[in-house]
Scaffold this active site. Structure first.
Site, PDB file in Angstrom:
ATOM      1  CB  SER A 136      -9.200 -27.473  -0.470  1.00  0.00           C
ATOM      2  OG  SER A 136      -8.405 -26.932  -1.507  1.00  0.00           O
ATOM      3  CE1 TYR A 149      -4.938 -29.659   2.155  1.00  0.00           C
ATOM      4  CE2 TYR A 149      -5.514 -28.825  -0.015  1.00  0.00           C
ATOM      5  CZ  TYR A 149      -5.495 -28.677   1.356  1.00  0.00           C
ATOM      6  OH  TYR A 149      -6.038 -27.550   1.930  1.00  0.00           O
TER       7      TYR A 149
HETATM    8  P1  NDP Z   1      -2.516 -24.073   9.200  1.00  0.00           P
HETATM    9  O1  NDP Z   1      -1.428 -25.009   8.797  1.00  0.00           O
HETATM   10  O2  NDP Z   1      -2.198 -22.653   9.471  1.00  0.00           O
HETATM   11  O3  NDP Z   1      -3.311 -24.651  10.476  1.00  0.00           O
HETATM   12  C1  NDP Z   1      -3.725 -25.987  10.518  1.00  0.00           C
HETATM   13  C2  NDP Z   1      -4.237 -26.287  11.891  1.00  0.00           C
HETATM   14  O4  NDP Z   1      -4.618 -27.677  11.939  1.00  0.00           O
HETATM   15  C3  NDP Z   1      -3.186 -26.060  12.976  1.00  0.00           C
HETATM   16  O5  NDP Z   1      -3.799 -25.444  14.086  1.00  0.00           O
HETATM   17  C4  NDP Z   1      -2.747 -27.476  13.314  1.00  0.00           C
HETATM   18  O6  NDP Z   1      -2.298 -27.634  14.632  1.00  0.00           O
HETATM   19  C5  NDP Z   1      -4.051 -28.231  13.123  1.00  0.00           C
HETATM   20  N1  NDP Z   1      -3.822 -29.668  12.979  1.00  0.00           N
HETATM   21  C6  NDP Z   1      -3.082 -30.291  12.032  1.00  0.00           C
HETATM   22  N2  NDP Z   1      -3.084 -31.605  12.264  1.00  0.00           N
HETATM   23  C7  NDP Z   1      -3.834 -31.822  13.381  1.00  0.00           C
HETATM   24  C8  NDP Z   1      -4.198 -32.962  14.131  1.00  0.00           C
HETATM   25  N3  NDP Z   1      -3.791 -34.182  13.787  1.00  0.00           N
HETATM   26  N4  NDP Z   1      -4.990 -32.794  15.216  1.00  0.00           N
HETATM   27  C9  NDP Z   1      -5.406 -31.579  15.586  1.00  0.00           C
HETATM   28  N5  NDP Z   1      -5.083 -30.443  14.936  1.00  0.00           N
HETATM   29  C10 NDP Z   1      -4.305 -30.575  13.844  1.00  0.00           C
HETATM   30  O7  NDP Z   1      -3.603 -24.225   8.040  1.00  0.00           O
HETATM   31  P2  NDP Z   1      -4.736 -23.242   7.483  1.00  0.00           P
HETATM   32  O8  NDP Z   1      -5.286 -22.403   8.551  1.00  0.00           O
HETATM   33  O9  NDP Z   1      -4.222 -22.645   6.247  1.00  0.00           O
HETATM   34  O10 NDP Z   1      -5.808 -24.344   7.031  1.00  0.00           O
HETATM   35  C11 NDP Z   1      -6.938 -24.693   7.812  1.00  0.00           C
HETATM   36  C12 NDP Z   1      -7.812 -25.621   6.970  1.00  0.00           C
HETATM   37  O11 NDP Z   1      -8.175 -24.953   5.763  1.00  0.00           O
HETATM   38  C13 NDP Z   1      -7.098 -26.907   6.555  1.00  0.00           C
HETATM   39  O12 NDP Z   1      -8.002 -27.981   6.581  1.00  0.00           O
HETATM   40  C14 NDP Z   1      -6.677 -26.613   5.132  1.00  0.00           C
HETATM   41  O13 NDP Z   1      -6.539 -27.786   4.369  1.00  0.00           O
HETATM   42  C15 NDP Z   1      -7.834 -25.754   4.656  1.00  0.00           C
HETATM   43  N6  NDP Z   1      -7.518 -24.925   3.517  1.00  0.00           N
HETATM   44  C16 NDP Z   1      -6.499 -23.994   3.578  1.00  0.00           C
HETATM   45  C17 NDP Z   1      -6.200 -23.223   2.475  1.00  0.00           C
HETATM   46  C18 NDP Z   1      -5.109 -22.208   2.465  1.00  0.00           C
HETATM   47  O14 NDP Z   1      -4.827 -21.653   1.391  1.00  0.00           O
HETATM   48  N7  NDP Z   1      -4.475 -21.879   3.579  1.00  0.00           N
HETATM   49  C19 NDP Z   1      -6.960 -23.378   1.227  1.00  0.00           C
HETATM   50  C20 NDP Z   1      -8.005 -24.364   1.275  1.00  0.00           C
HETATM   51  C21 NDP Z   1      -8.261 -25.092   2.384  1.00  0.00           C
HETATM   52  P3  NDP Z   1      -0.741 -27.445  15.001  1.00  0.00           P
HETATM   53  O15 NDP Z   1      -0.593 -25.978  15.285  1.00  0.00           O
HETATM   54  O16 NDP Z   1      -0.567 -28.314  16.194  1.00  0.00           O
HETATM   55  O17 NDP Z   1       0.067 -27.899  13.827  1.00  0.00           O
END
Ligand code: NDP
Length: 239
Positions: A136, A149
């Site tokens: 990020s 984070y």
């Molecule tokens: P979401 O919250 O929509 O999705 C996150 C995903 O990670 C979900 O599928 C969740 O599963 C999964 N997850 C969380 N914890 C675990 C775990 N312990 N084991 C397995 N799976 C897990 O997030 P985004 O799509 O927005 O983000 C995806 C990535 O991009 C993240 O790393 C985030 O930090 C990064 N990011 C996002 C930004 C944004 O603006 N959205 C900006 C910059 C980076 P479950 O459905 O079970 O919760």
């Protein structure tokens, strides 16, 4: 048409799902990790996309080992790992609990390490593969209320650069994508006022669509000579 399997962590929604859809369209065999027990409905949804699923939690090393082992059939090559799973627990440092700090580090950084370790072993044996870590811009510039984070996403860049150096000995590449604000459930949790203020501060005046991050992942997976780099996808936010 691409060949080989790509494992996408946290592929059930948001950026991970967009990456899975894009890579499946490009012809990869895509396998997503799903943390919650798989319902028939979720499974049917992925069947329709032509995407396979493995169930597990990236914070549990044994789950990570199993998910990497189960994602490929005996004749399949693991060509990619996308470390996408991530969480937030926002709070000012003076009010953040150690548990909140640790939870984010454990998912975003230790989780990526848990997945990278078995995947790198497989890729080293194959002498082929590519790992992409979803970091990020907050890991590059910090952010008020996101000490946990920011530390996790900065740590991911250190993990990525080391993976790139260790992997290069066997032709394996590793890069990071650093999105700014992306329209997913993670940012939907922000208040309307905060969303508007953030959009105004972005030179391109909008959040990214998840597919715009997936484009960059697809490019880095295909390119054979970029390694150890962070590609920012932020609409100019860090300019
Ligand atoms: P979401 O919250 O929509 O999705 C996150 C995903 O990670 C979900 O599928 C969740 O599963 C999964 N997850 C969380 N914890 C675990 C775990 N312990 N084991 C397995 N799976 C897990 O997030 P985004 O799509 O927005 O983000 C995806 C990535 O991009 C993240 O790393 C985030 O930090 C990064 N990011 C996002 C930004 C944004 O603006 N959205 C900006 C910059 C980076 P479950 O459905 O079970 O919760």
């Amino acid at each position: 048409m691409q060949t080989g399997a790509v494992l996408v962590t946290g592929g059930g929604r948001g950026i991970g799902r967009a990456v899975a859809e894009r890579l499946a369209r490009d012809g990869y065999t895509v396998v997503v990790t799903i943390r919650r027990p798989l319902t028939a409905e979720v499974q049917a949804d992925f069947d329709q996309l032509g995407v396979r699923t493995v169930q597990g939690d990236v914070t549990v090393a044994a789950d990570a080992e199993r998910m990497v082992a189960d994602c490929c059939g005996p004749d399949e090559t693991l060509v990619g790992l996308i470390n996408n799973a991530g969480i937030t627990r926002d709070m000012l440092i003076t009010r953040m609990t150690v548990a909140e700090f640790q939870a984010v580090l454990t998912t975003n950084l230790v989780g990526a390490f848990n997945m990278t370790k078995p995947a790198l072993r497989v890729m080293q044996r194959q002498r082929r593969g590519c790992i992409i870590d979803i970091s990020s811009i907050v890991g590059l510039v910090g952010n008020i209320g996101q000490a946990n984070y920011a530390a996790s996403k900065a740590g991911l860049i250190g993990l990525m650069k080391t993976t790139a150096k260790e992997g290069a000995l066997r032709g394996i590449r590793c890069n990071a994508v650093a999105p700014g604000m992306v329209a997913t459930a993670m940012t939907a949790a922000l208040s309307a006022k905060t969303t508007q203020r953030l959009q105004e501060s972005i030179p391109l005046k909008r959040f990214a669509e998840p597919a715009e991050v997936a484009d960059v992942v697809a490019f880095l997976l295909g390119n054979q000579y970029i390694t150890g780099q962070v590609v920012t996808v932020d609409g100019g936010l860090t300019l």
